[in-house]
Each structure stands twice: as structure tokens, then as C-alpha cells.
Design a protein around this motif. Structure first.
Motif, short mmCIF file in Angstrom:
data_model
loop_
_atom_site.label_atom_id
_atom_site.label_comp_id
_atom_site.label_asym_id
_atom_site.label_seq_id
_atom_site.Cartn_x
_atom_site.Cartn_y
_atom_site.Cartn_z
N ASP A 68 0.82 -1.22 0.00
CA ASP A 68 0.00 0.00 0.00
C ASP A 68 0.85 1.26 0.00
O ASP A 68 0.55 2.23 -0.71
CB ASP A 68 -0.93 -0.01 1.22
N ALA A 69 1.92 1.28 0.79
CA ALA A 69 2.75 2.48 0.91
C ALA A 69 3.41 2.87 -0.40
O ALA A 69 3.76 4.05 -0.59
CB ALA A 69 3.81 2.27 1.99
N ASP A 70 3.57 1.92 -1.32
CA ASP A 70 4.27 2.20 -2.58
C ASP A 70 3.33 2.46 -3.75
O ASP A 70 3.78 2.83 -4.83
CB ASP A 70 5.18 1.01 -2.94
N ARG B 57 -1.77 7.16 -5.65
CA ARG B 57 -3.09 7.50 -5.11
C ARG B 57 -4.20 6.81 -5.89
O ARG B 57 -4.15 6.72 -7.12
CB ARG B 57 -3.30 9.02 -5.15
N ARG C 54 -6.24 -1.09 -2.58
CA ARG C 54 -5.09 -0.63 -1.79
C ARG C 54 -4.38 -1.78 -1.08
O ARG C 54 -3.14 -1.81 -1.02
CB ARG C 54 -5.54 0.39 -0.72
N THR D 223 -2.52 9.43 0.45
CA THR D 223 -2.27 8.49 -0.64
C THR D 223 -2.29 7.07 -0.12
O THR D 223 -2.88 6.17 -0.71
CB THR D 223 -0.91 8.79 -1.30
N SER D 224 -1.65 6.84 1.02
CA SER D 224 -1.59 5.51 1.64
C SER D 224 -2.78 5.31 2.58
O SER D 224 -3.01 6.12 3.48
CB SER D 224 -0.29 5.35 2.42
N THR E 253 -3.15 2.77 4.77
CA THR E 253 -2.68 2.39 6.11
C THR E 253 -2.19 3.61 6.88
O THR E 253 -2.38 3.70 8.09
CB THR E 253 -1.57 1.34 6.01
N GLU E 254 -1.60 4.56 6.17
CA GLU E 254 -1.18 5.80 6.84
C GLU E 254 -2.39 6.55 7.36
O GLU E 254 -2.39 7.09 8.47
CB GLU E 254 -0.39 6.66 5.86
#
Length: 483
Positions: free
Chosen positions: A133-135, A138, A154, A196-197, A199-200
Motif C-alpha cells: 500500500d505504501a508504494d 493515489r 489498496r 495516498t496511503s 494504512t497511513e
């Protein structure tokens, strides 16, 4: 009969579910004269008290979100303050991949802040997919998006299928790949817009929750059953001078120069204002003549049917795993979608008869017809089969009860918020008319009460409550297994 400049006058509330009763309760506090019309022979709608093996139980909803004030405050105002009781245990499981596994912590409606939060529930491949997900770039969501569609894009489908789906299914009996994220999980929708992430965004939600840590339980029940709430509110309404008429289905609603004309069977009532607090199909029929635009929107609202199977056992014969119950992901192919160990979850049930153990299962999701077409004995049989597979429980019940909620849960598909806005826009053109209920701002008890209060405020010319609900929907959080 105008409400302008001289109070609300006589208000007819159509529907005596918790939304209609809450509206009547608020109207009386504002000085109105109130008549409530209920088509059925009882008040309470989906809140239904009952009994099995001599023990009081809920045969409908069994808890309410306590972090929203509306329902708990209404219970206190109706004289049930001393009966409010949190769950005795909030520890639940998920029956997936052939075993009961502890319900993960550190997620928002099944969406984790880190892959580690779902360790034990997801496969190694599923956990690895979350890390990507982090990579990812959007994911645009526009004005709304389906919860399942966005989360799968995601974090992968396994997160949706094994956790988001059963959690959302416990609230809506629906399909996560159709349910609106904006309406059903507004926190996630805002996080998706801001980050965008995903999980963030979830970690930010969790950090804010920790910083604004609220004391007290997340959920609350009522000793004797949440089904006592509408009965107590109805008693309070009558004590304050309100009239509640059962077996009085309203079938015509017409605007007249001096107010409203309501026809209910052989009765004809005239009122300064009307609150329509019935499910969408009935509301559509009532509004067709005076608000055809609103009626068309409401007629398009879909509903899911479900059934609750309540079983009572001799406690000495029934050994169960620890916790309040378990959820079941549809992807695992089981028949039941959840089970609540009611005697474990609610201390008052255990106290009523320590020798009796009560649990319940729920069956049926949106679009399912075969399972709910079975007779009561068939639903008991499949429930006992799945309980045996999940927990080893093989005892013969002392007593069983099947409660069917046909078209019981309104569905919140993508674009639900826009449909509700259009309904209210049409209704607002007619002075002295307001709507409320589970099909608008959330299916939980606090959401229905908030919807009722906003409707009363709107009759008085104050639309802040309606605007606040549109901007900040009441999230229908899952209240543990079997909710």
C-alpha cells in the motif's frame, strides 16, 4: 394550521419504531401536541424484547453505540439510566480458514494501520499485499466509492473478504463491494481523501482516537434487553400527553391550505406538521402524491432480509470458547454469518438464570434467498451444524426461537448520501413535513435517534441537524459478534 410563529401545534408522527418514538419524545419536549400512528400491533420496530427458556433476551438489535450520546441519553430520559449496562466481555473471534481466531485489534472496520495487525487472520500472501500500500500511487475515489472496491485496490481482496466483509455484514447484512464508504465508514472516506496511503490514513485515525481518548464503554446494552427502550420511550410519550395508536396504518398524506390531512384506515387526522418515520417503501407510498421526487428516490432503496436464531442450553451441557462470539466471512462458505454468546456478553442474561446459556446466530445477507426460504426448523438445523463445526457444541437445546426480519436492513450503496440529499431537498419544499429513520443517516440506534431529532429541528426551521448529519454521518460501528 401553520407552525410559523406559534409553535409546532399538532404533529402526527407516522411510524413507532425508535426513530418515530424519539421524534415524538422530542416534539413533546418542544410543546407540541403529538399523535403517533403505527401500522403494526406493537411499537419498537427492529427493537424487540422476548424470552427463551424463562430468560429475557433481545430478538432484534441487542446493543447501541455509547460513544454517540443520543441513544444513551434517550434511555436515561425514559427512566432506564440504572439499567444501562456495558458488555461483560468485548473479546470476539473470527471463524475463518477452518478455525476460530482472535478478532484482530488495531483496525478501522477491518482496515489495518499495519499488516501485523491482521497477523493470524490473513495468509502470508495477504499480509505481504498490505505492505505494498505504501508504494502504490493515489487511488482516486471521486464523490464516493464502495468500501470493498477501494480497500481491495489498496490492500488486496483478502483484507476485504476475511475481515471488512464480515464486519460490515454484521451491520448491514450487505456486500462490502457495493456498500458506500462515504456513508458507512466516513472516517475511512475522509482518510482516503487526505492520504495516498490507506494504512497511513488509518494510523492517523487511530492516533486522533488515542489523543481524544474517551472514557467509558464503546457500546451499551440495557438489562432486560435493548428492546425495553422503545417501550420506555412510548410510556414516557403517553405520560407527557402524547397519543400512540397501533394497528393504524397511514395510507394517504395530503397537503391542505391549513396543514396536513392524514388518512389511517377509517381515521382522518389533521395536523400542522407530519414526521414520516417509516421504512423507505412505506414512505415512498405516503409521499407519492405530494413529493413524487422524494417518493421515487425512496422507492429505489434496497433492503436486506435476515433471521436471528436464538438457542437456549443447559449450561452444564454447553461448553463454549471464551469471548462474546464470532463473525464468519462469506468467503468461507458457511451458512451463519455470526454467533453471539449472549449469556457471556450480557451479565444480566447470565444472572437471570445461571443454569441456562443463551446464544444466537444470524443468517441471511443482501441477495440471499435460498437460506431464508427454509422453515424455522431448517434454520435451527443449519445453525446447530455450524456451531458444532466452529465450537464443538453438540448439545440439544432446551428451546429455540427464530425471528425473521424481512426487508429489515436498508442498504447503503455508492451514492447513498446523494440520494438522501435529494429526498430531503424534495421534502423541504413542503412546509411542515420531515422524514427520519434508518434509511437516511445510519442504521444504528443513535443514528435513528439523531435523524429523528434533526427532523424535529427542521420542522422548527432549523436545518443545522440535517446539515450536520449530511456532513458527518453516524458511523454504524460493529458491536461485536452477532450484532
Amino acid at each position: 394550521m401553520s407552525t410559523t410563529g406559534r409553535g409546532l401545534g399538532h404533529v402526527v408522527v407516522i411510524g413507532a419504531g425508535i426513530a418515530g418514538l424519539a421524534a415524538a419524545h422530542r416534539l413533546l419536549a418542544r410543546g407540541a401536541r403529538v399523535t403517533v400512528l403505527e401500522a403494526g400491533d406493537r411499537v419498537g420496530g427492529k427493537l424487540l424484547p422476548g424470552e427463551i427458556a424463562g430468560v429475557r433476551v433481545d430478538l432484534g438489535a441487542e446493543s447501541m453505540l455509547a460513544r454517540r450520546p443520543e441513544a444513551v441519553t434517550l434511555a436515561r430520559e425514559a427512566g432506564l439510566g440504572a439499567a444501562l449496562q456495558p458488555p461483560a466481555t468485548a473479546t470476539a473471534s473470527i471463524w475463518t480458514r477452518g478455525a476460530l481466531r482472535p478478532m484482530p485489534k488495531g483496525h478501522v472496520m477491518g482496515v489495518p494501520g499495519t499488516a501485523a495487525a491482521l497477523s493470524g487472520v490473513l495468509s502470508a500472501e495477504g499480509l505481504a499485499r498490505i505492505e505494498r500500500d505504501a508504494d502504490l500511487p493515489r487511488t482516486e475515489i471521486g464523490d464516493d466509492v464502495a468500501v470493498g472496491e477501494y480497500v481491495a485496490a489498496r490492500l488486496g481482496r483478502e483484507v476485504v473478504d476475511r475481515l471488512v466483509e464480515p464486519l460490515l455484514g454484521g451491520v448491514y447484512a450487505g456486500d462490502a463491494y457495493r456498500i458506500s464508504m462515504r456513508s458507512a465508514v466516513p472516517q475511512l472516506f475522509q482518510a482516503a481523501r487526505a492520504h495516498t496511503s490507506l494504512t497511513e490514513g488509518v494510523r492517523e485515525i487511530q492516533a486522533k482516537a488515542a489523543a481524544n481518548q474517551q472514557s467509558g464503554p464503546v457500546f451499551m446494552g440495557i438489562a432486560g434487553g435493548v428492546g425495553r427502550l422503545p417501550l420506555a420511550v412510548a410510556e414516557s410519550v403517553r405520560a407527557r400527553g402524547g397519543e400512540i395508536l397501533t394497528n393504524a396504518p397511514a395510507h394517504a398524506l395530503r397537503r391542505e391550505p391549513d396543514g396536513w390531512r392524514i388518512t389511517a384506515g377509517e381515521r382522518v387526522l389533521r395536523a400542522d406538521a407530519v414526521v414520516v418515520a417509516v421504512p423507505a417503501p412505506a414512505a415512498a407510498r405516503l409521499l407519492r402524491a405530494e413529493a413524487p421526487g422524494a417518493a421515487a428516490e425512496l422507492a429505489a432503496v434496497e433492503y436486506a432480509s435476515m433471521a436471528l436464531v436464538t438457542l437456549a442450553y443447559r449450561r452444564a451441557d454447553a461448553r463454549l470458547p471464551e469471548g462474546s462470539g464470532f463473525l464468519v466471512p462469506p468467503v468461507d462458505g458457511r451458512t451463519i454469518k455470526a454467533s453471539t454468546f449472549a449469556s457471556r456478553k450480557w451479565g444480566w442474561i447470565a444472572e437471570e438464570d445461571p443454569d441456562v446459556l443463551v446464544l444466537r446466530t444470524s443468517v441471511g445477507r443482501h441477495g440471499e434467498t435460498e437460506i431464508l426460504g427454509r422453515d424455522d426448523a431448517g434454520l435451527v438445523e443449519v445453525s446447530r451444524h455450524d456451531l458444532r463445526e466452529a465450537t464443538g457444541l453438540d448439545a440439544v437445546p432446551l428451546e429455540t426461537r427464530v425471528t425473521r426480519w424481512t426487508d429489515g436492513l436498508p442498504q447503503y450503496p455508492v451514492g447513498h448520501h446523494a440520494r438522501v440529499a435529494r429526498v430531503r431537498e424534495h421534502v423541504a419544499k413542503l412546509p411542515g413535513l420531515a422524514v427520519c429513520g434508518a434509511q437516511y443517516d445510519g442504521v444504528g440506534i443513535p443514528a435513528c435517534v439523531a435523524s429523528a431529532y434533526a427532523a424535529v429541528d427542521q420542522l422548527e426551521g432549523d436545518d443545522r441537524g440535517v446539515r450536520d448529519l449530511a456532513a458527518h454521518p453516524v458511523q454504524s460501528l460493529h458491536g461485536g459478534a452477532g450484532e
